[in-house]
Design an enzyme around this catalytic site. Sequence first.
Site, mmCIF file in Angstrom:
data_model
loop_
_atom_site.group_PDB
_atom_site.id
_atom_site.type_symbol
_atom_site.label_atom_id
_atom_site.label_comp_id
_atom_site.label_asym_id
_atom_site.label_seq_id
_atom_site.Cartn_x
_atom_site.Cartn_y
_atom_site.Cartn_z
ATOM 1 N N HIS A 98 0.677 -1.141 -0.118
ATOM 2 C CA HIS A 98 0.057 -0.066 -0.048
ATOM 3 C C HIS A 98 0.802 1.179 -0.067
ATOM 4 O O HIS A 98 0.254 2.448 -0.080
ATOM 5 C CB HIS A 98 -1.095 -0.006 1.114
ATOM 6 C CG HIS A 98 -2.178 0.386 0.893
ATOM 7 N ND1 HIS A 98 -3.437 0.295 1.613
ATOM 8 C CD2 HIS A 98 -2.646 1.139 -0.221
ATOM 9 C CE1 HIS A 98 -4.723 0.943 0.991
ATOM 10 N NE2 HIS A 98 -4.132 1.465 -0.107
ATOM 11 N N ASP A 125 -9.935 -0.735 3.830
ATOM 12 C CA ASP A 125 -8.657 -1.385 4.422
ATOM 13 C C ASP A 125 -8.916 -1.738 5.711
ATOM 14 O O ASP A 125 -9.799 -1.291 6.574
ATOM 15 C CB ASP A 125 -7.696 -0.271 4.515
ATOM 16 C CG ASP A 125 -6.069 -0.752 4.721
ATOM 17 O OD1 ASP A 125 -6.182 -1.876 5.365
ATOM 18 O OD2 ASP A 125 -5.208 -0.166 4.121
ATOM 19 N N HIS A 127 -6.781 -1.594 8.059
ATOM 20 C CA HIS A 127 -6.054 -0.550 8.588
ATOM 21 C C HIS A 127 -6.062 0.949 8.210
ATOM 22 O O HIS A 127 -6.927 1.275 7.402
ATOM 23 C CB HIS A 127 -4.601 -1.008 8.215
ATOM 24 C CG HIS A 127 -4.025 -2.529 8.438
ATOM 25 N ND1 HIS A 127 -4.132 -3.340 7.380
ATOM 26 C CD2 HIS A 127 -3.847 -2.963 9.753
ATOM 27 C CE1 HIS A 127 -3.786 -4.367 8.108
ATOM 28 N NE2 HIS A 127 -3.534 -4.340 9.420
ATOM 29 N N ASP A 129 -3.399 3.090 7.896
ATOM 30 C CA ASP A 129 -2.487 3.646 7.036
ATOM 31 C C ASP A 129 -2.250 5.084 7.453
ATOM 32 O O ASP A 129 -1.943 5.882 6.358
ATOM 33 C CB ASP A 129 -2.521 3.309 5.581
ATOM 34 C CG ASP A 129 -2.545 1.697 5.437
ATOM 35 O OD1 ASP A 129 -1.930 0.945 6.295
ATOM 36 O OD2 ASP A 129 -2.945 1.378 4.299
ATOM 37 N N HIS A 142 3.987 1.344 4.302
ATOM 38 C CA HIS A 142 2.606 0.949 3.917
ATOM 39 C C HIS A 142 1.749 1.408 4.969
ATOM 40 O O HIS A 142 0.305 1.621 4.509
ATOM 41 C CB HIS A 142 2.427 -0.466 3.161
ATOM 42 C CG HIS A 142 2.277 -1.516 4.173
ATOM 43 N ND1 HIS A 142 2.021 -2.677 4.230
ATOM 44 C CD2 HIS A 142 2.845 -1.445 5.535
ATOM 45 C CE1 HIS A 142 2.055 -3.328 5.162
ATOM 46 N NE2 HIS A 142 2.642 -2.847 6.046
ATOM 47 N N ASP A 229 -7.356 -2.303 -0.292
ATOM 48 C CA ASP A 229 -6.414 -3.116 0.225
ATOM 49 C C ASP A 229 -6.872 -4.423 0.615
ATOM 50 O O ASP A 229 -7.931 -4.532 1.257
ATOM 51 C CB ASP A 229 -5.942 -2.480 1.653
ATOM 52 C CG ASP A 229 -4.683 -3.310 2.329
ATOM 53 O OD1 ASP A 229 -4.657 -4.501 2.327
ATOM 54 O OD2 ASP A 229 -3.973 -2.706 2.984
ATOM 55 N N ASP A 231 -6.585 -6.622 2.235
ATOM 56 C CA ASP A 231 -6.578 -7.060 3.724
ATOM 57 C C ASP A 231 -8.075 -6.751 4.364
ATOM 58 O O ASP A 231 -7.904 -7.184 5.658
ATOM 59 C CB ASP A 231 -5.291 -6.888 4.412
ATOM 60 C CG ASP A 231 -5.121 -5.529 4.873
ATOM 61 O OD1 ASP A 231 -5.910 -4.823 5.101
ATOM 62 O OD2 ASP A 231 -4.021 -5.199 5.113
ATOM 63 N N GLU A 274 -2.007 -4.909 -2.097
ATOM 64 C CA GLU A 274 -1.389 -6.066 -0.919
ATOM 65 C C GLU A 274 -1.921 -7.654 -1.310
ATOM 66 O O GLU A 274 -2.174 -8.133 -0.483
ATOM 67 C CB GLU A 274 -2.117 -5.709 0.171
ATOM 68 C CG GLU A 274 -1.654 -4.317 0.880
ATOM 69 C CD GLU A 274 -0.363 -4.261 1.656
ATOM 70 O OE1 GLU A 274 0.363 -5.465 1.855
ATOM 71 O OE2 GLU A 274 0.353 -3.266 1.864
HETATM 72 N N1 ARG Z 1 -0.524 -0.298 11.328
HETATM 73 C C1 ARG Z 1 0.472 -1.088 10.964
HETATM 74 C C2 ARG Z 1 1.917 -0.436 10.566
HETATM 75 O O1 ARG Z 1 1.956 0.671 10.717
HETATM 76 C C3 ARG Z 1 -0.015 -1.896 9.828
HETATM 77 C C4 ARG Z 1 -0.005 -1.387 8.740
HETATM 78 C C5 ARG Z 1 -0.707 -2.195 7.379
HETATM 79 N N2 ARG Z 1 -1.087 -1.405 6.223
HETATM 80 C C6 ARG Z 1 -1.136 -2.110 4.827
HETATM 81 N N3 ARG Z 1 -1.238 -1.550 4.061
HETATM 82 N N4 ARG Z 1 -1.407 -3.482 4.984
HETATM 83 O O2 ARG Z 1 2.680 -1.140 10.550
HETATM 84 MN MN MN Z 2 -3.552 -0.671 3.499
HETATM 85 MN MN MN Z 3 -4.243 -3.283 5.492
#
Ligand code: ARG
Ligand code: MN
Ligand code: MN
Length: 302
Positions: A98, A125, A127, A129, A142, A229, A231, A274
């Site tokens: 990402h 997502d 998350h 990010d 990411h 994303d 995930d 991702e």
């Molecule tokens: N918040 C976590 C980090 O900063 C996970 C980030 C996940 N991001 C993603 N694009 N999958 O490491």
């Molecule tokens: Mn992401």
């Molecule tokens: Mn994510």
Amino acid sequence: MNIRVIELPLDFGANRRGSDMGPSAMRLAGLKQVLTELGHTCEESFPGISVPAQEFLEEGDPQVRFLKPIAEACTALAERVEQAVDAGAFPLVLGGDHSIAIGTLSGLGAAYRKRNLRWGTLWIDAHGDFNTPESTPSGNIHGMSLAIACGYGHPDLVNLYGKFRKLDPANVALVGVRDLDPLEKVNMREAGVTVFTMTEVDRLGIAETARQLVAFFTSRVDRLHVSVDMDVMDPMIAPGVGIPLPGGFSYREVLLLAEELASSGILASAELVEVNPVLDVRNQTARMAVEIAGRLLGSRVY
Ligand code: ARG
Ligand code: MN
Ligand code: MN
Ligand code: MN
């Protein structure tokens, strides 16, 4: 519609290797056939942006790992995205992890700024990010890309492709969120982004969530970008991602959301990230991504 497919096979914005193979996996899953069968023309952004393998690179600052090569690749991506908008095409960006969104959002920001168009982003997502070098628990870029586009983070990335704020956080919504870091939450509240966590989706149902998201964007912006994303999906359906988290979108939920976004009339670009074939089972995560792309671009059962 004229769709321009732009690949960025880059995986060093994350901890787990393999999302650099995402673009090939999505092609193998039939992306081009799906889009052309819908009646779109599919242009390639050729030659592809070449990215060195992680083994040949210096990690650099552990709070912003691989900053330099990511900034380089994202600058190249930003150019291509801006050119695609200039050409009147629909940019469809394939990652990669990402972190590549830094390039996509910079290119869109530049293209819409010179046209004086209001634009927003839906971040689909698990998350947020929304980390900065100060808040990140991992140093992985990411986990910072949305914050960077909104003007928060390392200056080399925030000012990439021009010294202006690429994206107004008032025009940003996130959906499917179920894992935020403590300081990341503080960043998000300060920026004022709109968040539909998985709890909201459970409360409202996906149909009402999608309705509210479409209302949010159509009332504020002329153009909508959607960043997916993979995930965000439940790992039962999409195991091929770097950070699988239980409690994600079902197959039906994500397709309904994609259809409603397509019907909004303002969807102008999208990004799929991702997808990690190394961790996948029979390419099912890439196939899911291709189905999402199809619904975003007009595919309907009937
Ligand atoms: N918040 C976590 C980090 O900063 C996970 C980030 C996940 N991001 C993603 N694009 N999958 O490491
Ligand atoms: Mn992401
Ligand atoms: Mn994510
Ligand atoms: Mn976490």
